[in-house]
Design an enzyme around this catalytic site. Structure first.
Site, PDB file in Angstrom:
ATOM      1  N   HIS A 134     -32.343  -7.261  11.802  1.00 16.28           N
ATOM      2  CA  HIS A 134     -33.461  -8.210  11.740  1.00 16.28           C
ATOM      3  C   HIS A 134     -33.132  -9.489  10.973  1.00 16.28           C
ATOM      4  CE1 HIS A 134     -35.393  -7.391   7.642  1.00 16.28           C
ATOM      5  NE2 HIS A 134     -34.549  -6.384   7.718  1.00 16.28           N
ATOM      6  N   ASN A 178     -28.362 -12.474  -1.130  1.00 21.32           N
ATOM      7  CA  ASN A 178     -29.523 -12.792  -0.297  1.00 21.32           C
ATOM      8  C   ASN A 178     -30.509 -13.732  -0.981  1.00 21.32           C
ATOM      9  OD1 ASN A 178     -29.733 -10.228  -1.843  1.00 21.32           O
ATOM     10  ND2 ASN A 178     -31.886 -10.494  -1.353  1.00 21.32           N
ATOM     11  N   CYS A 219     -37.951  -7.621  -0.202  1.00 20.95           N
ATOM     12  CA  CYS A 219     -38.094  -6.182  -0.384  1.00 20.95           C
ATOM     13  C   CYS A 219     -38.812  -5.869  -1.678  1.00 20.95           C
ATOM     14  CB  CYS A 219     -36.727  -5.505  -0.392  1.00 20.95           C
ATOM     15  SG  CYS A 219     -35.822  -5.903   1.067  1.00 20.95           S
ATOM     16  N   THR A 222     -31.165  11.537  17.021  1.00 24.09           N
ATOM     17  CA  THR A 222     -30.986  11.036  18.388  1.00 24.09           C
ATOM     18  C   THR A 222     -30.673   9.549  18.355  1.00 24.09           C
ATOM     19  OG1 THR A 222     -32.505  12.700  19.220  1.00 24.09           O
ATOM     20  CG2 THR A 222     -32.108  10.800  20.659  1.00 24.09           C
ATOM     21  N   GLY A 253     -30.365  -1.849   7.118  1.00 23.72           N
ATOM     22  CA  GLY A 253     -29.446  -2.153   6.031  1.00 23.72           C
ATOM     23  C   GLY A 253     -29.580  -1.215   4.841  1.00 23.72           C
ATOM     24  N   THR A 254     -30.813  -0.850   4.519  1.00 26.31           N
ATOM     25  CA  THR A 254     -31.028   0.015   3.347  1.00 26.31           C
ATOM     26  C   THR A 254     -30.357   1.368   3.579  1.00 26.31           C
ATOM     27  OG1 THR A 254     -33.109  -1.109   2.920  1.00 26.31           O
ATOM     28  CG2 THR A 254     -32.810   1.044   1.870  1.00 26.31           C
TER      29      THR A 254
HETATM   30  C1  PLP Z   1     -28.582  -8.234   1.072  1.00 20.64           C
HETATM   31  C2  PLP Z   1     -29.530  -7.245   1.672  1.00 20.64           C
HETATM   32  N1  PLP Z   1     -29.213  -5.947   1.638  1.00 20.64           N
HETATM   33  C3  PLP Z   1     -30.011  -5.017   2.171  1.00 20.64           C
HETATM   34  C4  PLP Z   1     -31.197  -5.363   2.783  1.00 20.64           C
HETATM   35  C5  PLP Z   1     -32.041  -4.295   3.393  1.00 20.64           C
HETATM   36  O1  PLP Z   1     -31.887  -4.309   4.805  1.00 20.64           O
HETATM   37  P1  PLP Z   1     -33.012  -3.661   5.747  1.00 20.64           P
HETATM   38  O2  PLP Z   1     -34.246  -4.509   5.610  1.00 20.64           O
HETATM   39  O3  PLP Z   1     -32.434  -3.719   7.137  1.00 20.64           O
HETATM   40  O4  PLP Z   1     -33.231  -2.264   5.290  1.00 20.64           O
HETATM   41  C6  PLP Z   1     -31.589  -6.702   2.811  1.00 20.64           C
HETATM   42  C7  PLP Z   1     -32.909  -7.100   3.379  1.00 20.64           C
HETATM   43  O5  PLP Z   1     -33.658  -7.803   2.732  1.00 20.64           O
HETATM   44  C8  PLP Z   1     -30.723  -7.677   2.254  1.00 20.64           C
HETATM   45  O6  PLP Z   1     -31.037  -8.980   2.259  1.00 20.64           O
END
Ligand code: PLP
Length: 389
Positions: A206, A156, A330, A242, A69-70
């Site tokens: 995840h 989140n 995070c 890749t 996601g990041t």
């Molecule tokens: C709303 C939101 N955006 C982005 C992320 C980051 O995703 P990733 O952990 O797959 O990098 C998260 C993970 O906590 C999230 O909850």
């Protein structure tokens, strides 16, 4: 016994997904190789792409696999910003909100600090909703200078759901692309990319029972992005490297299962969540249910506890085998008030006392019983420690 109430941080890898992942990990071949061994892997990758596309309701060519996601948020925000500023016109503004995840906030701030961007933070009310009147008026007056709008589909931490249809309808009037981080929403509430009108949308494996380090950016066919990773030109030139077929297969299966079970899980988890919320509020007059008047995610219960530190509560619950979170995982280890709650008008003191509990596939009534049994002791200890710890 551990009671896991932190699905929004990461959901357990599902057994079927693990098996699928393990099976595909053993297959030899690079999906870009021309020989038949490579092409077999390519077929697996394209099946995964097709399946992810079905899960988010988009065209398969719109799925760009990433390492999570990041990365997806970074690619969308920087990629759109650079694309929109690659023509003659200068568009420095990024319109967003202070309740975004750091995976969105940090790339915007990076652009502000290094590349002339200016972030416009939309006002957010006490219930976590952006000020739509301000948003529309701002775009009316400044649309020529706006590169993109960046607003998450669901928060989140608090579980508050954004009215994305309304966001896109306003931005579309001025032809401004909208990116949405749908990482907290996807797999928990219905998400249709093709109906959304979004330019780009992030999802992560995840959070839905897939492996960590896998995600996708959905990029509409009419949207152009400047890439942030350069190399072999894979993924329509937007994400070199890749391509990881085993991870894509595992992600696709997790996404498919989450979407297939969404309706029944929504009913089941909202009932558990409601029991949890009522139980917590009945236990303590110090407890406040966050954003209780907003549309919220079915599996999220978020509270502030007056005079208590969320960190103390987390620790005291953990001692009793209950895993919860104070906000975004995070930022784990970073002590301080939740930036999301501060953006929603809480004082720093109030924002220090929050706890997020998120449920998922394996959550049961017994988990709710366990957390409600553990809370009085934790609340007592946290109230005695106050906000000093
Ligand atoms: C709303 C939101 N955006 C982005 C992320 C980051 O995703 P990733 O952990 O797959 O990098 C998260 C993970 O906590 C999230 O909850």
């Amino acid at each position: 016994m551990t009671v896991y109430l932190d699905y929004a941080a990461t959901a357990p890898l599902r057994k079927e997904v693990f098996e699928c992942y393990a099976e595909h990990l053993q297959n030899l071949g690079n999906p870009s190789s021309v020989h038949s061994t490579g092409q077999k892997i390519r077929r697996a990758l394209e099946e995964a792409r097709e399946s992810v596309a079905r899960s988010v309701d988009c065209n398969r060519s719109e799925v760009i696999f990433t390492a999570g996601g990041t990365e997806s948020d970074n690619l969308a925000i920087k990629g759109l910003y650079w694309q929109r500023n690659s023509e003659e016109i200068v568009r420095p503004l990024i319109v967003s909100s202070g309740t975004e995840h750091h995976a969105s906030i940090d790339p915007m701030e990076w652009l502000q600090n290094h590349d002339g961007a200016e972030i416009v933070w939309l006002p957010v009310d006490y219930q976590g909703i952006i000020d739509f009147d301000f948003f529309e008026k701002f775009l009316e007056e400044n649309h020529q200078r706006v590169a993109l709008v960046n607003l998450m589909w669901a928060n989140n931490e608090t579980g508050v759901v954004t009215d994305m249809a309304k966001v896109v309808a306003i931005a579309k009037k001025f032809d401004i692309p909208v990116h949405s981080d749908a990482i907290a929403a996807f797999g928990h509430i219905p998400v249709s990319f093709s109906n959304s009108g979004l330019s780009t949308m992030s999802i992560s494996a995840h959070k839905v029972g897939g492996p960590v380090g896998a995600g996708a950016l959905i990029v509409s066919r009419s949207t152009k992005l400047v890439s942030i990773i350069h190399g072999g030109g894979q993924e329509r030139g937007m994400r070199s490297g890749t391509m990881n077929a085993p991870v894509a297969k595992a992600f696709a299966l997790a996404a498919e299962l989450a979407v297939a079970e969404l309706e029944t899980e929504t009913k089941r988890l909202s009932a558990l969540r409601d029991r949890l919320v009522q139980g917590v509020l009945a236990l303590s007059p110090l407890a406040h249910h966050t954003a209780r008047d907003s549309k919220r995610m079915p599996h999220n219960a978020h509270f502030t506890f007056e005079g208590c530190s969320g960190d103390s509560l987390l620790f005291l619950l953990d001692q009793q085998g209950v895993c919860v979170s104070v906000g975004s995982a995070c930022q784990a280890g970073v002590n301080g008030p939740s930036h999301v709650l501060v953006a929603m008008g809480r004082t720093e003191r109030e924002a220090l006392g929050c706890i997020r509990m998120t449920l998922g596939k394996e959550s049961t009534d017994a988990d709710i019983d366990a957390v409600l049994a553990a809370l009085p002791k934790a609340l007592d200890g946290a109230a005695r420690a106050g906000l000093t710890s």
